[in-house]
Write a protein that holds these residues in place. Structure first.
Motif, PDB file in Angstrom:
ATOM      1  N   GLN A 207       4.217 -65.224   3.537  1.00  0.00           N
ATOM      2  CA  GLN A 207       4.723 -66.027   4.638  1.00  0.00           C
ATOM      3  C   GLN A 207       5.653 -65.185   5.502  1.00  0.00           C
ATOM      4  O   GLN A 207       6.458 -64.413   4.990  1.00  0.00           O
ATOM      5  CB  GLN A 207       5.518 -67.235   4.112  1.00  0.00           C
ATOM      6  CG  GLN A 207       4.640 -68.286   3.458  1.00  0.00           C
ATOM      7  CD  GLN A 207       5.405 -69.553   3.150  1.00  0.00           C
ATOM      8  OE1 GLN A 207       5.644 -69.882   1.989  1.00  0.00           O
ATOM      9  NE2 GLN A 207       5.804 -70.275   4.193  1.00  0.00           N
ATOM     10  N   ASN A 208       5.522 -65.345   6.788  1.00  0.00           N
ATOM     11  CA  ASN A 208       6.471 -64.669   7.680  1.00  0.00           C
ATOM     12  C   ASN A 208       6.709 -65.490   8.932  1.00  0.00           C
ATOM     13  O   ASN A 208       5.866 -66.299   9.315  1.00  0.00           O
ATOM     14  CB  ASN A 208       5.985 -63.256   8.010  1.00  0.00           C
ATOM     15  CG  ASN A 208       4.708 -63.263   8.822  1.00  0.00           C
ATOM     16  OD1 ASN A 208       4.717 -63.451  10.034  1.00  0.00           O
ATOM     17  ND2 ASN A 208       3.594 -63.075   8.143  1.00  0.00           N
ATOM     18  N   PRO A 209       7.901 -65.359   9.485  1.00  0.00           N
ATOM     19  CA  PRO A 209       8.984 -64.527   8.979  1.00  0.00           C
ATOM     20  C   PRO A 209       9.678 -65.195   7.789  1.00  0.00           C
ATOM     21  O   PRO A 209       9.443 -66.356   7.504  1.00  0.00           O
ATOM     22  CB  PRO A 209       9.926 -64.437  10.181  1.00  0.00           C
ATOM     23  CG  PRO A 209       9.724 -65.736  10.891  1.00  0.00           C
ATOM     24  CD  PRO A 209       8.256 -66.074  10.731  1.00  0.00           C
ATOM     25  N   ARG A 210      10.528 -64.477   7.100  1.00  0.00           N
ATOM     26  CA  ARG A 210      11.313 -65.073   6.014  1.00  0.00           C
ATOM     27  C   ARG A 210      12.385 -66.001   6.571  1.00  0.00           C
ATOM     28  O   ARG A 210      12.660 -67.044   5.999  1.00  0.00           O
ATOM     29  CB  ARG A 210      11.975 -63.983   5.170  1.00  0.00           C
ATOM     30  CG  ARG A 210      11.016 -63.182   4.307  1.00  0.00           C
ATOM     31  CD  ARG A 210      10.381 -64.042   3.215  1.00  0.00           C
ATOM     32  NE  ARG A 210      11.353 -64.785   2.437  1.00  0.00           N
ATOM     33  CZ  ARG A 210      12.039 -64.302   1.419  1.00  0.00           C
ATOM     34  NH1 ARG A 210      11.879 -63.039   1.054  1.00  0.00           N
ATOM     35  NH2 ARG A 210      12.878 -65.055   0.758  1.00  0.00           N
TER      36      ARG A 210
ATOM     37  N   CYS B  17       1.246 -68.138   7.503  1.00  0.00           N
ATOM     38  CA  CYS B  17       0.951 -68.106   6.079  1.00  0.00           C
ATOM     39  C   CYS B  17      -0.386 -67.420   5.863  1.00  0.00           C
ATOM     40  O   CYS B  17      -1.415 -67.894   6.346  1.00  0.00           O
ATOM     41  CB  CYS B  17       0.896 -69.528   5.520  1.00  0.00           C
ATOM     42  SG  CYS B  17       0.228 -69.642   3.843  1.00  0.00           S
ATOM     43  N   SER B  18      -0.355 -66.292   5.161  1.00  0.00           N
ATOM     44  CA  SER B  18      -1.597 -65.610   4.777  1.00  0.00           C
ATOM     45  C   SER B  18      -1.872 -65.949   3.317  1.00  0.00           C
ATOM     46  O   SER B  18      -1.097 -65.568   2.432  1.00  0.00           O
ATOM     47  CB  SER B  18      -1.458 -64.098   4.963  1.00  0.00           C
ATOM     48  OG  SER B  18      -1.283 -63.784   6.326  1.00  0.00           O
TER      49      SER B  18
ATOM     50  N   PHE C 110      -1.066 -71.177  -5.696  1.00  0.00           N
ATOM     51  CA  PHE C 110      -0.022 -70.160  -5.576  1.00  0.00           C
ATOM     52  C   PHE C 110       0.817 -70.426  -4.332  1.00  0.00           C
ATOM     53  O   PHE C 110       0.280 -70.710  -3.264  1.00  0.00           O
ATOM     54  CB  PHE C 110      -0.639 -68.762  -5.506  1.00  0.00           C
ATOM     55  CG  PHE C 110      -1.385 -68.389  -6.756  1.00  0.00           C
ATOM     56  CD1 PHE C 110      -2.747 -68.623  -6.858  1.00  0.00           C
ATOM     57  CD2 PHE C 110      -0.731 -67.836  -7.828  1.00  0.00           C
ATOM     58  CE1 PHE C 110      -3.442 -68.302  -8.015  1.00  0.00           C
ATOM     59  CE2 PHE C 110      -1.413 -67.502  -8.991  1.00  0.00           C
ATOM     60  CZ  PHE C 110      -2.771 -67.743  -9.085  1.00  0.00           C
ATOM     61  N   PHE C 111       2.133 -70.294  -4.510  1.00  0.00           N
ATOM     62  CA  PHE C 111       3.062 -70.550  -3.418  1.00  0.00           C
ATOM     63  C   PHE C 111       3.599 -69.244  -2.843  1.00  0.00           C
ATOM     64  O   PHE C 111       3.784 -68.247  -3.549  1.00  0.00           O
ATOM     65  CB  PHE C 111       4.262 -71.360  -3.928  1.00  0.00           C
ATOM     66  CG  PHE C 111       4.002 -72.831  -4.044  1.00  0.00           C
ATOM     67  CD1 PHE C 111       3.403 -73.358  -5.178  1.00  0.00           C
ATOM     68  CD2 PHE C 111       4.359 -73.694  -3.021  1.00  0.00           C
ATOM     69  CE1 PHE C 111       3.158 -74.716  -5.284  1.00  0.00           C
ATOM     70  CE2 PHE C 111       4.126 -75.066  -3.120  1.00  0.00           C
ATOM     71  CZ  PHE C 111       3.524 -75.569  -4.252  1.00  0.00           C
ATOM     72  N   GLY C 112       3.912 -69.294  -1.542  1.00  0.00           N
ATOM     73  CA  GLY C 112       4.652 -68.220  -0.915  1.00  0.00           C
ATOM     74  C   GLY C 112       6.150 -68.406  -1.116  1.00  0.00           C
ATOM     75  O   GLY C 112       6.591 -69.389  -1.728  1.00  0.00           O
ATOM     76  N   SER C 113       6.916 -67.455  -0.598  1.00  0.00           N
ATOM     77  CA  SER C 113       8.372 -67.499  -0.797  1.00  0.00           C
ATOM     78  C   SER C 113       9.080 -68.303   0.288  1.00  0.00           C
ATOM     79  O   SER C 113      10.297 -68.459   0.246  1.00  0.00           O
ATOM     80  CB  SER C 113       8.945 -66.094  -0.875  1.00  0.00           C
ATOM     81  OG  SER C 113       8.556 -65.343   0.247  1.00  0.00           O
ATOM     82  N   GLY C 114       8.328 -68.816   1.239  1.00  0.00           N
ATOM     83  CA  GLY C 114       8.915 -69.738   2.205  1.00  0.00           C
ATOM     84  C   GLY C 114       9.457 -69.076   3.461  1.00  0.00           C
ATOM     85  O   GLY C 114       9.751 -67.886   3.491  1.00  0.00           O
ATOM     86  N   THR C 115       9.559 -69.876   4.509  1.00  0.00           N
ATOM     87  CA  THR C 115      10.233 -69.483   5.755  1.00  0.00           C
ATOM     88  C   THR C 115      11.407 -70.425   5.950  1.00  0.00           C
ATOM     89  O   THR C 115      11.224 -71.646   5.949  1.00  0.00           O
ATOM     90  CB  THR C 115       9.301 -69.583   6.971  1.00  0.00           C
ATOM     91  OG1 THR C 115       8.281 -68.602   6.876  1.00  0.00           O
ATOM     92  CG2 THR C 115      10.086 -69.367   8.269  1.00  0.00           C
ATOM     93  N   GLN C 116      12.586 -69.861   6.090  1.00  0.00           N
ATOM     94  CA  GLN C 116      13.777 -70.671   6.346  1.00  0.00           C
ATOM     95  C   GLN C 116      13.963 -70.771   7.858  1.00  0.00           C
ATOM     96  O   GLN C 116      14.241 -69.764   8.528  1.00  0.00           O
ATOM     97  CB  GLN C 116      15.008 -70.036   5.703  1.00  0.00           C
ATOM     98  CG  GLN C 116      16.288 -70.832   5.911  1.00  0.00           C
ATOM     99  CD  GLN C 116      16.247 -72.190   5.245  1.00  0.00           C
ATOM    100  OE1 GLN C 116      15.924 -72.315   4.064  1.00  0.00           O
ATOM    101  NE2 GLN C 116      16.564 -73.242   6.002  1.00  0.00           N
ATOM    102  N   LEU C 117      13.786 -71.959   8.385  1.00  0.00           N
ATOM    103  CA  LEU C 117      13.960 -72.199   9.818  1.00  0.00           C
ATOM    104  C   LEU C 117      15.353 -72.774  10.063  1.00  0.00           C
ATOM    105  O   LEU C 117      15.733 -73.763   9.437  1.00  0.00           O
ATOM    106  CB  LEU C 117      12.907 -73.174  10.334  1.00  0.00           C
ATOM    107  CG  LEU C 117      13.089 -73.657  11.779  1.00  0.00           C
ATOM    108  CD1 LEU C 117      12.921 -72.493  12.758  1.00  0.00           C
ATOM    109  CD2 LEU C 117      12.106 -74.774  12.113  1.00  0.00           C
ATOM    110  N   SER C 118      16.085 -72.142  10.954  1.00  0.00           N
ATOM    111  CA  SER C 118      17.404 -72.633  11.347  1.00  0.00           C
ATOM    112  C   SER C 118      17.375 -72.911  12.843  1.00  0.00           C
ATOM    113  O   SER C 118      17.025 -72.032  13.634  1.00  0.00           O
ATOM    114  CB  SER C 118      18.489 -71.608  11.032  1.00  0.00           C
ATOM    115  OG  SER C 118      18.552 -71.350   9.645  1.00  0.00           O
ATOM    116  N   VAL C 119      17.733 -74.133  13.203  1.00  0.00           N
ATOM    117  CA  VAL C 119      17.755 -74.518  14.618  1.00  0.00           C
ATOM    118  C   VAL C 119      19.206 -74.660  15.057  1.00  0.00           C
ATOM    119  O   VAL C 119      19.968 -75.449  14.479  1.00  0.00           O
ATOM    120  CB  VAL C 119      16.993 -75.835  14.841  1.00  0.00           C
ATOM    121  CG1 VAL C 119      17.041 -76.226  16.316  1.00  0.00           C
ATOM    122  CG2 VAL C 119      15.549 -75.694  14.372  1.00  0.00           C
ATOM    123  N   LEU C 120      19.579 -73.878  16.065  1.00  0.00           N
ATOM    124  CA  LEU C 120      20.969 -73.886  16.528  1.00  0.00           C
ATOM    125  C   LEU C 120      21.204 -74.959  17.581  1.00  0.00           C
ATOM    126  O   LEU C 120      20.274 -75.346  18.308  1.00  0.00           O
ATOM    127  CB  LEU C 120      21.324 -72.519  17.109  1.00  0.00           C
ATOM    128  CG  LEU C 120      21.111 -71.323  16.157  1.00  0.00           C
ATOM    129  CD1 LEU C 120      21.475 -70.027  16.844  1.00  0.00           C
ATOM    130  CD2 LEU C 120      21.913 -71.510  14.871  1.00  0.00           C
TER     131      LEU C 120
END
Lengths: 117, 112
Positions: free
Chosen positions: A6-9, A23-24, A107-117
């Motif tokens: 997954q990208n971006p992290r 997600c690939s 199988f899971f990816g490590s996730g994308t942390q989305l932060s909205v300002l």
């Protein structure tokens, strides 16, 4: 074999911008599932896709969110006009077949942390 | 709908201590139950599972027993190591379903 990528992290967006999460899946997997984890909550199912088809989008908000899994390339989760409430961790999972009732090959990816300002 | 509630963290332990993380579920029918683990920087990995009442799942020294009478699936390990530091998620899935229902996750830190 590479796992689910997954990208971006980490992704930072301002309110009103668009977020695109990639997600690939594991090579050879044609089924992709997206989950969202809001702060202090468990992961919640959003959408299930097979190549070029949306199978189940019952967990996806009706507006601003869309997902695709084209014949070539990664699966994309797209969030338009992001708001602060979209801040969350977005996880993708893949499997070679539909994994009803069992998930040894999910199988899971490590996730994308989305932060909205 | 189905839901999973797990013990809140974070949990901090010393090496060789006993670990237990409580998990309870609500579901129609008889779901399969799972524990997933997420090590730093990695994806969620299936740690163990149980598919019917009284089944015991085990892996890497961790165990959990499917208790239908108490609708619980508590995770235990008798002697933790620093390498067990991770986030642990309890999850359920209907017998003929593909959607997982997750708890909020419990962060475990093991100190040497």
């Amino acid at each position: 074999n590479a796992g689910v990528m997954q990208n971006p992290r980490h992704l930072v967006r301002r309110r009103g911008q668009e977020a695109r999460l990639r997600c690939s899946p594991v090579k050879g997997h044609s089924h992709v599932y997206w989950y969202r984890q809001l702060p202090e909550e468990g992961l919640k199912f959003m959408v299930y896709l097979q190549k070029e088809n949306i199978i189940d989008e019952s967990g996806m908000p009706k507006e601003r969110f869309s997902a695709e899994f084209p014949k070539e390339g990664p699966s994309i989760l797209r969030i338009q006009q992001v708001v602060r409430g979209d801040s969350a961790a977005y996880f993708c999972a893949s499997s070679p077949l539909e994994h009803r009732g069992q998930n040894e090959k999910l199988f899971f990816g490590s996730g994308t942390q989305l932060s909205v300002l | 709908g189905d839901s999973v509630t797990q013990m809140e963290g974070p949990v901090t332990l010393s090496e060789e201590a006993f670990l237990t993380i409580n998990c309870t579920y609500t579901a129609t029918g008889y779901p399969s139950l799972f524990w997933y683990v997420q090590y730093p920087g990695e994806g969620l990995q299936l740690l163990l599972k149980a598919t019917k009442a009284d089944d015991k799942g085990s892996n890497k020294g961790f165990e959990a027993t499917y208790r239908k009478e108490t609708t619980s699936f508590h995770l235990e390990k008798g002697s933790v190591q620093v390498s067990d530091s991770a986030v642990y998620f309890c999850a359920s899935m209907g017998q003929n379903d593909y959607k997982l229902s997750f708890g909020a996750g419990t962060t475990v830190t093991v100190r040497a």
